[in-house]
Motif scaffolding. Structure first.
Motif, PDB file in Angstrom:
ATOM      1  N   GLY A 135       0.819  -1.201   0.000  1.00 24.03           N
ATOM      2  CA  GLY A 135       0.000   0.000   0.000  1.00 24.03           C
ATOM      3  C   GLY A 135       0.855   1.253   0.000  1.00 24.03           C
ATOM      4  O   GLY A 135       1.991   1.245   0.468  1.00 24.03           O
ATOM      5  N   ASN A 137       0.494   5.920  -0.296  1.00 22.92           N
ATOM      6  CA  ASN A 137      -0.283   7.125  -0.550  1.00 22.92           C
ATOM      7  C   ASN A 137      -0.213   7.472  -2.039  1.00 22.92           C
ATOM      8  O   ASN A 137       0.674   6.986  -2.751  1.00 22.92           O
ATOM      9  CB  ASN A 137       0.306   8.311   0.220  1.00 22.92           C
ATOM     10  CG  ASN A 137       0.165   8.175   1.722  1.00 22.92           C
ATOM     11  OD1 ASN A 137      -0.786   7.590   2.215  1.00 22.92           O
ATOM     12  ND2 ASN A 137       1.114   8.726   2.445  1.00 22.92           N
ATOM     13  N   SER A 205      -1.426  -3.490  -5.503  1.00 22.44           N
ATOM     14  CA  SER A 205      -1.104  -2.226  -4.848  1.00 22.44           C
ATOM     15  C   SER A 205      -2.397  -1.590  -4.366  1.00 22.44           C
ATOM     16  O   SER A 205      -3.413  -1.610  -5.065  1.00 22.44           O
ATOM     17  CB  SER A 205      -0.382  -1.280  -5.813  1.00 22.44           C
ATOM     18  OG  SER A 205       0.843  -1.845  -6.246  1.00 22.44           O
ATOM     19  N   ILE A 206      -2.354  -1.009  -3.172  1.00 19.09           N
ATOM     20  CA  ILE A 206      -3.538  -0.450  -2.530  1.00 19.09           C
ATOM     21  C   ILE A 206      -3.289   1.009  -2.174  1.00 19.09           C
ATOM     22  O   ILE A 206      -2.227   1.343  -1.633  1.00 19.09           O
ATOM     23  CB  ILE A 206      -3.897  -1.254  -1.260  1.00 19.09           C
ATOM     24  CG1 ILE A 206      -4.296  -2.680  -1.641  1.00 19.09           C
ATOM     25  CG2 ILE A 206      -5.000  -0.578  -0.466  1.00 19.09           C
ATOM     26  CD1 ILE A 206      -4.486  -3.609  -0.458  1.00 19.09           C
ATOM     27  N   THR A 207      -4.243   1.880  -2.472  1.00 17.27           N
ATOM     28  CA  THR A 207      -4.134   3.283  -2.057  1.00 17.27           C
ATOM     29  C   THR A 207      -5.428   3.661  -1.337  1.00 17.27           C
ATOM     30  O   THR A 207      -6.341   4.207  -1.942  1.00 17.27           O
ATOM     31  CB  THR A 207      -3.904   4.216  -3.266  1.00 17.27           C
ATOM     32  OG1 THR A 207      -4.909   3.958  -4.259  1.00 17.27           O
ATOM     33  CG2 THR A 207      -2.544   3.995  -3.878  1.00 17.27           C
ATOM     34  N   GLN A 208      -5.488   3.345  -0.050  1.00 15.40           N
ATOM     35  CA  GLN A 208      -6.653   3.654   0.776  1.00 15.40           C
ATOM     36  C   GLN A 208      -6.228   4.452   2.010  1.00 15.40           C
ATOM     37  O   GLN A 208      -6.753   4.254   3.110  1.00 15.40           O
ATOM     38  CB  GLN A 208      -7.373   2.374   1.196  1.00 15.40           C
ATOM     39  CG  GLN A 208      -8.081   1.667   0.072  1.00 15.40           C
ATOM     40  CD  GLN A 208      -9.309   2.426  -0.414  1.00 15.40           C
ATOM     41  OE1 GLN A 208      -9.894   3.194   0.324  1.00 15.40           O
ATOM     42  NE2 GLN A 208      -9.685   2.218  -1.661  1.00 15.40           N
ATOM     43  N   SER A 212      -4.737   1.499   4.382  1.00 13.04           N
ATOM     44  CA  SER A 212      -3.963   0.686   3.438  1.00 13.04           C
ATOM     45  C   SER A 212      -3.194  -0.451   4.101  1.00 13.04           C
ATOM     46  O   SER A 212      -3.104  -1.554   3.553  1.00 13.04           O
ATOM     47  CB  SER A 212      -2.984   1.575   2.664  1.00 13.04           C
ATOM     48  OG  SER A 212      -3.653   2.545   1.913  1.00 13.04           O
ATOM     49  N   ALA A 216      -3.602  -4.302   3.069  1.00 12.61           N
ATOM     50  CA  ALA A 216      -2.530  -5.035   2.393  1.00 12.61           C
ATOM     51  C   ALA A 216      -2.224  -6.346   3.110  1.00 12.61           C
ATOM     52  O   ALA A 216      -2.069  -7.405   2.477  1.00 12.61           O
ATOM     53  CB  ALA A 216      -1.276  -4.169   2.308  1.00 12.61           C
ATOM     54  N   THR A 236       3.429  -1.220   3.630  1.00  6.51           N
ATOM     55  CA  THR A 236       2.974   0.087   3.158  1.00  6.51           C
ATOM     56  C   THR A 236       4.076   1.121   3.331  1.00  6.51           C
ATOM     57  O   THR A 236       4.985   0.961   4.152  1.00  6.51           O
ATOM     58  CB  THR A 236       1.735   0.578   3.941  1.00  6.51           C
ATOM     59  OG1 THR A 236       1.968   0.422   5.346  1.00  6.51           O
ATOM     60  CG2 THR A 236       0.487  -0.166   3.548  1.00  6.51           C
ATOM     61  N   ALA A 390      -0.609   6.123   4.633  1.00  7.99           N
ATOM     62  CA  ALA A 390      -0.731   4.710   4.283  1.00  7.99           C
ATOM     63  C   ALA A 390       0.090   3.790   5.179  1.00  7.99           C
ATOM     64  O   ALA A 390      -0.294   2.645   5.403  1.00  7.99           O
ATOM     65  CB  ALA A 390      -0.331   4.501   2.826  1.00  7.99           C
TER      66      ALA A 390
END
Length: 458
Positions: A135, A137, A205-208, A212, A216, A236, A390
């Motif tokens: 993850g 930002n 890939s995670i952008t939360q 995140s 992940a 992250t 993140a």
């Protein structure tokens, strides 16, 4: 697939996949390595030592001369430069550093440190069953990167300096650094880690934002539990002290400011005198393995992931429901683990430090734990790490693991005046000795996106 989990007056959704009972799977998932790049130190052991000794990573920011952080106070990684990264943390990726911005460097370095900490032999593993979940930002160019190309899109003699967007494609973009795009894509940490470790298994890939980290780890956990991989890097990276991102935070978020008080006292989660969050940077990676795979190679097992859950909650007219999102996510995580709230030893809270988010989170803890909401130990590590976006969730989980290895829950700093709106048993002043080694790790964004993990330390 997303399924509704709350009455129609509120839209609250929980991922069906994450609610799947992983405890029914014979494939148990353990943690065998942790890599940390943080304001409290680089490396898991250094980080844990400084955390348990009560040190703070919050001070005056030195690497950025201009930021949106009040009085330039934040959680900065002081001893990480491109040179130290090349020589110490990214030796095997020296040629790739030129296409890594600072936060990508953090993430890849944390993964490298986690692999080293795990004792994983990259020559001996099945690379088809080795994956990456990471993850980050959203990433931004520093102003100096865009300055000269932007000036080329201002007409000569324009006294008001109007930027002409229609000229960007012909005059501006061609004058950017050649590898500009690759330096700032949030999926690049996973790419670099996958290339370096030759991880050919599942990758995502995670952008939360702040959710995140737990997301992940949750994805990596379920990938292994479903039999799609044996080993995963889950982590992250993030920074909020970047010049542009800190200005966004100053415009949109509630930032702490406490006059001439020492910077290390500014982050005050759940304390009645809290005024806002403090910005930070950092990265953390974990190595997750199927338990028999880890034991077969003689790995040092640090903990076991028991369950995970996530939720996004909001009203029809737009307001975000932080309390409902946290309650949904935690209950899903406990169902996933096959546990009840009574099984939890302590809560590692999001603890943002803003008046309303902390109060909403406290309300969620009371709703989840009932009468025990006032007695369950709660720690909030943004008090020493601040909010790196993140990367906060993975760093905070690493903090609980480091403490539980020593039989304690790490303490929250700067908790002096209890808030009647929270009524929580905040671990403060010094670490709390415990025998229950199960931690509930909670993170939430101000947009009502929550994620929770249930982890048992070894």
């Amino acid at each position: 697939m997303l399924v509704p989990s709350h009455p129609t007056s509120t839209f609250a959704f929980v991922s069906h996949e994450i609610m799947t009972r992983s405890c029914d799977s014979p494939r148990r998932v353990v943690i065998t390595g942790v890599g940390v790049v943080s304001p409290l130190g680089i490396g898991y052991e250094t980080f844990g030592k400084n955390l348990l000794e009560g040190r703070s990573g919050i001070s005056r920011i030195e690497s950025v001369a201009y930021s949106g952080a009040p009085r330039n106070v934040g959680g900065e990684i002081k001893d990480f430069t491109e040179t130290t990264a090349k020589n110490n943390y990214l030796k095997n990726q020296r040629k790739s550093i030129k296409v890594m911005c600072r936060e990508i460097q953090f993430g890849v370095a944390s993964a490298s440190l986690a692999i080293e900490n795990s004792g994983l032999d990259l020559e001996a593993i099945d690379h088809e069953r080795f994956g990456v979940e990471f993850g980050a930002n959203l990433m931004f160019s520093p102003p100096e990167v865009l300055k000269d190309p932007a000036w080329l899109c201002v007409d000569e003699g324009d006294a008001e300096f109007h930027f002409r967007m229609e000229q960007w494609g012909t005059k501006g973009i061609s004058n950017l650094e050649p590898l500009w795009l690759l330096r700032y894509l949030p999926n690049m940490p996973a790419c670099h880690i996958g290339i370096y470790a030759d991880a050919r298994g599942p990758s995502n890939s995670i952008t939360q934002n702040e959710a995140s980290g737990n997301l992940a780890i949750a994805e990596a956990f379920h990938v292994i539990a479903r039999g799609l991989a044996d080993t995963m890097v889950a982590g992250t990276t993030g920074t909020r002290i970047h010049p542009v991102k800190s200005m966004h935070a100053a415009l949109w978020d509630i930032l702490a400011e406490h006059g001439d008080d020492p910077p290390e006292t500014w982050s005050r989660p759940f304390d009645k005198t809290r005024t806002g969050e403090v910005l930070a940077e950092g990265a953390c990676s974990l190595i997750l393995e199927e338990e028999s795979h880890a034991r077969a190679r003689g790995a040092n097992i640090l903990g076991r992931v028991l369950g995970a859950g996530s939720s996004c909650a909001f009203e029809r007219n737009g307001p975000h429901k932080v309390t409902r999102a946290i309650v949904n996510a935690v209950r899903a995580a406990l169902r996933d683990a096959g546990l009840t709230p009574a099984d939890v030893g302590h809560v590692n809270a999001h603890g943002l430090g803003t008046p309303w988010v902390d109060a909403d989170e406290a309300q969620a803890i009371h709703e989840i734990f009932g009468p025990a909401g006032e007695t369950i130990p709660v720690t909030a590590l943004k008090s020493v790490l601040a909010n790196s976006g993140a990367s906060c969730g993975t760093l905070e989980l690493a903090g609980s693991l480091a403490g539980l290895q020593q039989g304690v829950v790490p303490a929250t700093k700067n908790y002096r005046v209890p808030d009647p709106a929270c009524r929580l048993n905040i671990v403060h002043d010094k670490p709390l000795p415990v025998t229950n080694r199960i931690v509930l790790n909670v993170n939430v964004t101000t947009f009502g996106q929550a994620a929770a993990l249930v982890v048992e330390a070894a």
